[in-house]
Design an enzyme around this catalytic site. Structure first.
Site, short mmCIF file in Angstrom:
data_model
loop_
_atom_site.label_atom_id
_atom_site.label_comp_id
_atom_site.label_asym_id
_atom_site.label_seq_id
_atom_site.Cartn_x
_atom_site.Cartn_y
_atom_site.Cartn_z
CB SER A 118 -12.24 -42.34 -19.62
OG SER A 118 -11.93 -42.24 -18.25
CE1 TYR A 177 -9.28 -37.69 -20.38
CE2 TYR A 177 -10.67 -38.58 -18.65
CZ TYR A 177 -9.72 -38.76 -19.63
OH TYR A 177 -9.21 -40.03 -19.87
P1 NAD Z 1 -0.54 -40.87 -23.41
O1 NAD Z 1 -0.32 -39.48 -22.96
O2 NAD Z 1 0.44 -41.93 -23.02
O3 NAD Z 1 -0.68 -40.88 -25.03
C1 NAD Z 1 -1.48 -39.92 -25.67
C2 NAD Z 1 -1.24 -39.98 -27.16
O4 NAD Z 1 -2.06 -38.99 -27.78
C3 NAD Z 1 0.19 -39.69 -27.58
O5 NAD Z 1 0.55 -40.47 -28.70
C4 NAD Z 1 0.13 -38.21 -27.97
O6 NAD Z 1 1.13 -37.82 -28.91
C5 NAD Z 1 -1.25 -38.15 -28.59
N1 NAD Z 1 -1.79 -36.78 -28.58
C6 NAD Z 1 -2.01 -35.97 -27.52
N2 NAD Z 1 -2.45 -34.77 -27.94
C7 NAD Z 1 -2.53 -34.83 -29.29
C8 NAD Z 1 -2.90 -33.91 -30.30
N3 NAD Z 1 -3.27 -32.65 -30.03
N4 NAD Z 1 -2.84 -34.32 -31.59
C9 NAD Z 1 -2.44 -35.57 -31.90
N5 NAD Z 1 -2.08 -36.48 -30.99
C10 NAD Z 1 -2.11 -36.11 -29.70
O7 NAD Z 1 -2.03 -41.24 -22.94
P2 NAD Z 1 -2.71 -42.62 -22.52
O8 NAD Z 1 -2.71 -42.67 -21.05
O9 NAD Z 1 -2.17 -43.76 -23.30
O10 NAD Z 1 -4.21 -42.32 -22.98
C11 NAD Z 1 -4.73 -42.73 -24.25
C12 NAD Z 1 -6.24 -42.57 -24.23
O11 NAD Z 1 -6.80 -43.38 -23.19
C13 NAD Z 1 -6.72 -41.14 -23.95
O12 NAD Z 1 -7.85 -40.84 -24.73
C14 NAD Z 1 -7.07 -41.17 -22.47
O13 NAD Z 1 -8.03 -40.21 -22.16
C15 NAD Z 1 -7.63 -42.58 -22.36
N6 NAD Z 1 -7.59 -43.09 -21.00
C16 NAD Z 1 -6.41 -43.20 -20.31
C17 NAD Z 1 -6.44 -43.70 -19.01
C18 NAD Z 1 -5.17 -43.84 -18.19
O14 NAD Z 1 -5.29 -44.10 -16.99
N7 NAD Z 1 -3.98 -43.73 -18.75
C19 NAD Z 1 -7.64 -44.09 -18.43
C20 NAD Z 1 -8.83 -43.97 -19.16
C21 NAD Z 1 -8.77 -43.48 -20.46
#
Ligand code: NAD
Length: 260
Positions: free
Chosen positions: A142, A155
């Site tokens: 991130s 985080y």
């Molecule tokens: P999301 O919530 O849409 O998806 C998260 C996924 O992780 C889902 O498939 C969920 O089932 C899985 N998950 C969550 N907890 C879990 C657990 N305990 N065991 C197994 N699986 C688990 O999230 P996203 O926005 O697509 O984020 C994906 C990654 O990208 C994350 O690491 C997040 O920190 C990072 N990220 C997201 C953003 C954003 O703006 N959306 C920005 C920077 C980084």
């Protein structure tokens, strides 16, 4: 060159992970989908991807809050799909609170899902990649892996550590044909963020448009969300042969956020 390779994408039943899994399958890779949530809905995603991309797609629901589960996930991927070439540590969760009120159990859960599971999955996948003399490890970190925001101590700590893990693993594996990189997105339009818009609009008494511009994207100079397809395209590039010299990098895709 990616056709026929095997990829495990953690947290790929939603958001960024789902987009990465789709992009990989479109390249002809066999994919282990993984995530929590409604098993029937996840199975429908798996079946759809397998049908549309004409590759093998399996589904796993290991709970990465138990980091040892990450090892089982890697072992099951290798046994069900015949090995592992690409590991994407993408699963992640967020919790927002002042540090003095931060529930220790939420802190631990975030460290487990983001950092400890990435370590355990990497540790389990590397021997097989070494045997093949080729591998790709991508950590979806991130912008919060390189800069901080208040109220996100768990985080930010986990994401900074994930970037550190990326660098160390890259150095260890530099001569093996395996690369290890972090992608550091700013705000990406995913269900997670869409829900935050409505919540913040209510709290601040603002329109959705104002919340997006002045609250959520305050730190993102482009003032627009990154789309999941952009992150997926970068992931595909990093898996390719033309990215073989990119390793140990924390690659920003943040609309200029960390240029400040
Ligand atoms: P999301 O919530 O849409 O998806 C998260 C996924 O992780 C889902 O498939 C969920 O089932 C899985 N998950 C969550 N907890 C879990 C657990 N305990 N065991 C197994 N699986 C688990 O999230 P996203 O926005 O697509 O984020 C994906 C990654 O990208 C994350 O690491 C997040 O920190 C990072 N990220 C997201 C953003 C954003 O703006 N959306 C920005 C920077 C980084």
């Amino acid at each position: 060159m990616l056709r026929g390779k095997t990829a495990l994408v953690t947290g790929s039943t939603s958001g960024i992970g789902w987009a990465v899994a789709q992009a990989f399958a479109q390249q002809g890779m066999n994919v282990m989908l993984h995530g929590l949530g409604d098993p029937d809905a996840n199975e429908a995603l798996r079946a759809r991807l397998e049908r549309e991309a004409e590759v093998r797609v399996k589904l796993h629901s290991a709970n990465l809050a138990e980091p040892a589960e990450a090892e089982r996930l890697v072992i099951d991927t290798a046994s069900q799909l015949g090995g592992i070439d690409i590991l994407v540590n993408n699963a992640g969760i967020q919790f927002v609170a002042a540090v003095e009120e931060f529930p220790p159990e939420r802190w631990t859960e975030i460290q487990n899902v983001v950092l400890n599971a990435s370590f355990r999955a990497t540790r389990a996948a590397v021997p097989e990649m070494r045997r093949r003399g080729w591998g790709r490890i991508l950590n979806i970190a991130s912008a919060h892996g390189v800069v901080a925001s208040p109220f996100k101590s768990a985080y930010v700590a986990a994401k900074h550590a994930q970037v550190g893990l990326t660098k160390s693993v890259a150095l260890e594996l530099a001569e093996t044909g395996i690369t290890c990189n972090a992608i550091c997105p700013g705000y990406v339009r995913t269900p997670l963020v869409e829900n935050q818009i409505d919540a913040q609009a209510k709290v601040h008494g603002l329109s959705r448009e104002r919340v997006v511009r002045d609250v959520i994207l305050a730190a993102q100079p482009t003032k627009r969300f990154i789309e999941v397809e952009e992150v997926a395209a970068l992931a595909v590039f990093l898996c390719g042969d033309m990215a073989r010299s990119i390793t140990g990098a924390a690659i920003a895709m943040d609309g200029g956020w960390t240029a400040r």
